[in-house]
Design a protein around this motif. Structure first.
Motif, mmCIF file in Angstrom:
data_model
loop_
_atom_site.group_PDB
_atom_site.id
_atom_site.type_symbol
_atom_site.label_atom_id
_atom_site.label_comp_id
_atom_site.label_asym_id
_atom_site.label_seq_id
_atom_site.Cartn_x
_atom_site.Cartn_y
_atom_site.Cartn_z
ATOM 1 N N UNK A 163 0.954 -1.378 -0.109
ATOM 2 C CA UNK A 163 -0.069 -0.051 0.156
ATOM 3 C C UNK A 163 0.947 1.175 0.013
ATOM 4 N N UNK A 164 2.081 1.281 0.876
ATOM 5 C CA UNK A 164 3.048 2.452 1.025
ATOM 6 C C UNK A 164 3.484 2.788 -0.618
ATOM 7 N N UNK A 165 3.856 1.520 -1.089
ATOM 8 C CA UNK A 165 4.378 1.675 -2.522
ATOM 9 C C UNK A 165 3.445 2.436 -3.485
ATOM 10 N N UNK A 166 2.289 1.853 -3.205
ATOM 11 C CA UNK A 166 1.310 2.435 -4.373
ATOM 12 C C UNK A 166 0.912 4.089 -3.867
ATOM 13 N N UNK A 167 1.014 4.352 -2.801
ATOM 14 C CA UNK A 167 0.640 5.907 -2.546
ATOM 15 C C UNK A 167 1.429 6.935 -3.333
ATOM 16 N N UNK A 168 2.796 6.807 -3.418
ATOM 17 C CA UNK A 168 3.102 8.002 -4.276
ATOM 18 C C UNK A 168 2.769 7.865 -5.657
ATOM 19 N N UNK A 169 2.510 6.836 -6.262
ATOM 20 C CA UNK A 169 1.875 6.817 -7.581
ATOM 21 C C UNK A 169 0.554 7.425 -7.522
ATOM 22 N N UNK A 170 -0.230 7.214 -6.645
ATOM 23 C CA UNK A 170 -1.652 8.014 -6.365
ATOM 24 C C UNK A 170 -1.392 9.180 -6.246
#
Length: 800
Positions: free
Chosen positions: A625-632
């Motif tokens: 989830x943390x790795x996806x947050x920057x993309x979001x």
């Protein structure tokens, strides 16, 4: 006393006192030197003008004696023959004593030749010549409005009839044609009249095929002609050959060519009825001729006169400009009255002309008034029409149907406010057009054209050239588009009908790829179910050792990615443009992060041989989830600052506008490149660290070692990105078909290859090797594996 037979009788009552002051006690004799061509080519016209002025003087003097029996103003005319030539005019002026008043005829050469001499003599010079060149002389009063006004009248007439976008002009290069053309063009620009073609030619030119053809080719339907009779006859011959004398055209002429002489044989005087019928419906402008009650009373006496004493008399007509000569004397008389109102003011030419500003009276051609410097009569023009009904009455000439009047403000005629145009026209009759119709012709005649109907999915033809409005393929329900959009490898119809049945067909491509993507989604769903069954329900080590939670995450991410690829199907839309970016970016980083944490957990477990540091699933899920947050965050900024939108963009391949996904808003294309490569860089960091983890875990016991499969998956994703990104940027505007194939194939390959590499060995092992039975011991299963690392059952529990 009650009989009003004079051009100034209506105003005489208000000027009795002033005239009495001027002439009290004795007769005042005003000698008028009249310069008329009494011999030469214009002798007939000059003789009639001289005779009409002489008759007008007779009437003025008779009325003066009746009104003032004790004293009166007496005019007398001294005529001099100008021989219709410049030399004759100069000779006439030099041979006579110049009096306070000189009257010249409508002959341009005569008026312009004597003007410098009369200017130097400082006498009042009244003329019935309409030449614009005379306006530079301060002592000349032009009783006929200058020719330039006709240019404005014709332009405003076209505007008044709402023919603004179909105008072509033919003009001779004579001073007359040049003056009218200059004013017509300037007035057209002021009122937004679209002149499609303007052609000039030397007077007397007989070969005008190219000139007239150019005007026809411009699609002009209102043909304005500024020329004399002989040139107009030449134009008519060519127009007839070009089939321009039909109801698809309206012809307008200035005063020199709006006359029956254009279809009259100059030798026999016979009217060409066939040609006249073809030109019926023509409109034109005329200087106002004699008309009204005062003129009719003058004609009553004119037709009784002896033709030998008054040239041209004996019938109810005079020459065209002759009545203006009578009004010139009336204007001069009333100017004297105005000057006499100011005590001590001399009767100089300057004072007399200045006084004309306040002179206004009803003359034999209508209302006579002057502009703000008193040197030019305020313009009034007749609007004339060549009609069928007049022909049936054996009248072959143009008929007066209305009047154009110059505004009271001196600047009114050049005012850009088009609302001032309509009040200038006063129509007595409706114009009659070709064929005798009173209905305004539809001059918006266009060539037929082919177009593509998106709704009907077929090529059609608009025979009228205007029934169908071609729409831009802007993705907003455009239906009728230009036929050139058919089979151009761009999707220009919302239903893709423009690309059906083409050699290179997007719809066929969508069907083929849609089938494969559907199968890929089914495979991903199967992998998802397979993982849930053998990872949580019927536990098998082949699935448990590969972290089933993250296998599920990969399946879901792959399904999301496949769904994002469907956003590339059909015509681009703002929603689909955003779905492409969001679905694919989130899917790719999710798949990569799932691969990453699987290796990261094994690496973390075996990094220290003395201490087991196993990570729980919930901890790794938080990491995903943390790795996806920057993309979001990047996607949110991208959407807000460089919003993906479907917009028309000109393609370099065919220089036509097609709908593409564009990135505009605040940051524009700079924002697009920044956010796009920010995502690429972020994904690249994960790929690099994933490669490191694959290498670091390559010697782990094979039950848990997926380094080779993960490395291959990462290689596939990296290779797809390296190959795809440059090609897409090169081809995206020039070849959308190939670009589409590359993008969809690359992403589909990346997701599918990852699923196959991760699941095929497991499916093969459980279904084929184990035949769904419980696996043998780990040791026996991996007896051929590396011996450097071992793990106990306790360690296994810590991992799973």
């Amino acid at each position: 006393m009650e009989k009003k037979t004079n051009i100034i009788c209506a105003l005489w009552a208000v000027t009795l006192v002033a005239i009495f002051v001027v002439v009290s006690g004795q007769d005042t004799v005003i000698i008028c030197n009249g310069l008329f061509p009494l011999t030469g080519k214009d002798a007939k016209q000059g003789g009639i003008e001289e005779a009409v002025v002489r008759k007008g003087i007779e009437r003025i003097n008779e009325l003066s004696k009746l009104l003032f029996p004790n004293s009166s103003v007496i005019f007398t005319l001294t005529s001099s023959d100008t021989e219709s030539t410049v030399s004759g005019a100069l000779s006439a002026v030099s041979s006579i004593p110049i009096s306070a008043l000189v009257l010249t005829s409508s002959d341009r050469a005569v008026a312009e030749a004597v003007a410098p001499i009369l200017q130097q003599a400082a006498v009042a010079h009244f003329t019935t010549c309409a030449s614009e060149g005379l306006t530079k002389y301060s002592n000349i009063v032009q009783m006929v409005p200058t020719e330039k006004h006709q240019g404005a009248v014709l332009a405003e007439l076209i505007y008044h009839f709402n023919w603004k976008f179909t105008v072509g002009v033919l003009s001779s290069s004579s001073p007359y044609g040049a003056e009218l053309l200059s004013r017509f063009i300037s007035r057209s620009n002021e009122i937004d009249l679209s002149v499609l073609a303007s052609q000039q030619f030397y007077p007397g030119t007989q070969e005008l095929w190219q000139i007239v053809s150019t005007v026809k080719s411009s699609q002009a339907r209102v043909i304005v002609n500024l020329m004399g009779v002989s040139d107009m006859q030449t134009v008519i011959r060519h127009a007839e050959r070009l089939d321009m004398l039909t109801d698809k055209y309206v012809w307008l002429c200035s005063d020199a060519c709006s006359t029956s002489q254009i279809f009259t044989d100059p030798e026999t005087g016979k009217v060409d009825e066939k040609l006249r019928n073809k030109f019926a419906g023509m409109l034109g402008t005329h200087y106002q001729t004699g008309h009204g009650r005062l003129y009719e009373e003058f004609l009553d006496e004119w037709e009784k006169e002896d033709i030998f004493q008054f040239a041209g008399s004996g019938k109810r007509e005079t020459s065209y400009f002759a009545p203006y000569g009578i009004e010139a004397l009336g204007a001069y008389l009333l100017a004297i009255v105005e000057v006499g109102k100011t005590p001590g003011k001399t009767y100089s030419a300057e004072n007399i002309i200045s006084a004309l500003v306040n002179v206004s009276f009803e003359g034999v051609t209508g209302l006579v008034s002057f502009d703000n410097d008193g040197r030019e009569r305020r313009a009034v023009f007749d609007i004339v029409n060549l009609r069928y009904d007049s022909l049936r009455a054996d009248y072959t000439d143009f008929v007066r149907i209305g009047v154009w009047t110059e505004g009271a403000d001196e600047n009114d005629v050049i005012d850009t406010n088009v609302d001032l145009i309509a009040p200038r026209f006063n129509f007595t009759f409706k114009p009659q057009f070709h064929g005798g119709s009173y209905d305004f012709p539809d001059l918006d005649v266009r060539n037929s054209f082919d177009y593509w109907s998106c709704n009907d999915g077929e090529e059609k033809t608009d025979e009228t050239g205007k029934s169908v409005r071609l729409e831009k393929p802007d993705g907003q329900g455009a239906n009728n588009i230009d036929n050139s959009y058919r089979c151009d490898e761009f999707i220009d119809c919302y239903n893709m009908s423009d690309e059906w049945g083409c050699p290179v067909s997007f719809p066929v491509l969508f069907i083929v790829y849609g089938i494969f993507l559907f199968l890929f989604i089914c495979f991903a769903v199967f992998c998802l179910i397979f993982t849930c069954v053998f990872g949580f329900c019927i536990r098998r080590k082949r699935i448990r050792a590969s972290s089933p939670t993250f296998l599920i995450i990969m399946c879901l991410a792959a399904i999301l990615g496949y769904g994002g690829l469907f956003a590339f199907f059909g015509q681009p839309h703002t929603v689909s443009c955003n779905f492409r970016v969001w679905f694919l970016a989130v899917a790719v980083i999710t798949v990569i992060s799932a691969l990453f944490v699987k290796s990261f957990r094994v690496w973390r477990l075996y990094r220290s041989p003395t201490e087991i540091k196993a990570l729980k699933d919930w901890q790794l899920i938080l990491f995903v989830i943390a790795s996806v947050i920057p993309i979001l965050i990047i996607l949110v900024l991208w959407t807000g600052l460089a919003t993906p939108t479907a917009d028309l963009i000109e393609a370099s391949s065919d220089n036509k506008e097609h709908i593409h996904c564009e990135y505009g808003s605040v940051a524009g294309m700079i924002g697009f490149y920044f956010f796009f490569f920010a995502i690429v860089a972020y994904v690249a960091l994960f790929l690099l660290f994933g490669i490191f983890l694959s290498i670091a875990t390559r010697n782990v016991v094979s039950t848990f070692n997926e380094s080779r499969l993960i490395a291959i998956s990462i290689y596939n994703i990296t290779f797809s990105a390296i190959v795809t990104i440059p090609i897409v940027f090169v081809l995206k505007d020039s070849d959308p078909f190939i670009t589409w194939i590359i993008i969809v194939t690359a992403f589909a390959y990346g997701f599918t290859a990852t699923l196959v590499l991760q699941f095929f060995p497991k499916i093969w092992g459980i279904v084929v090797r184990d035949k769904f039975a419980k696996e043998a011991s780990t040791h026996s299963e991996n007896s051929s594996g590396p011996k450097e690392s071992t793990i106990t059952s306790k360690d296994s529990k810590a991992i799973f």
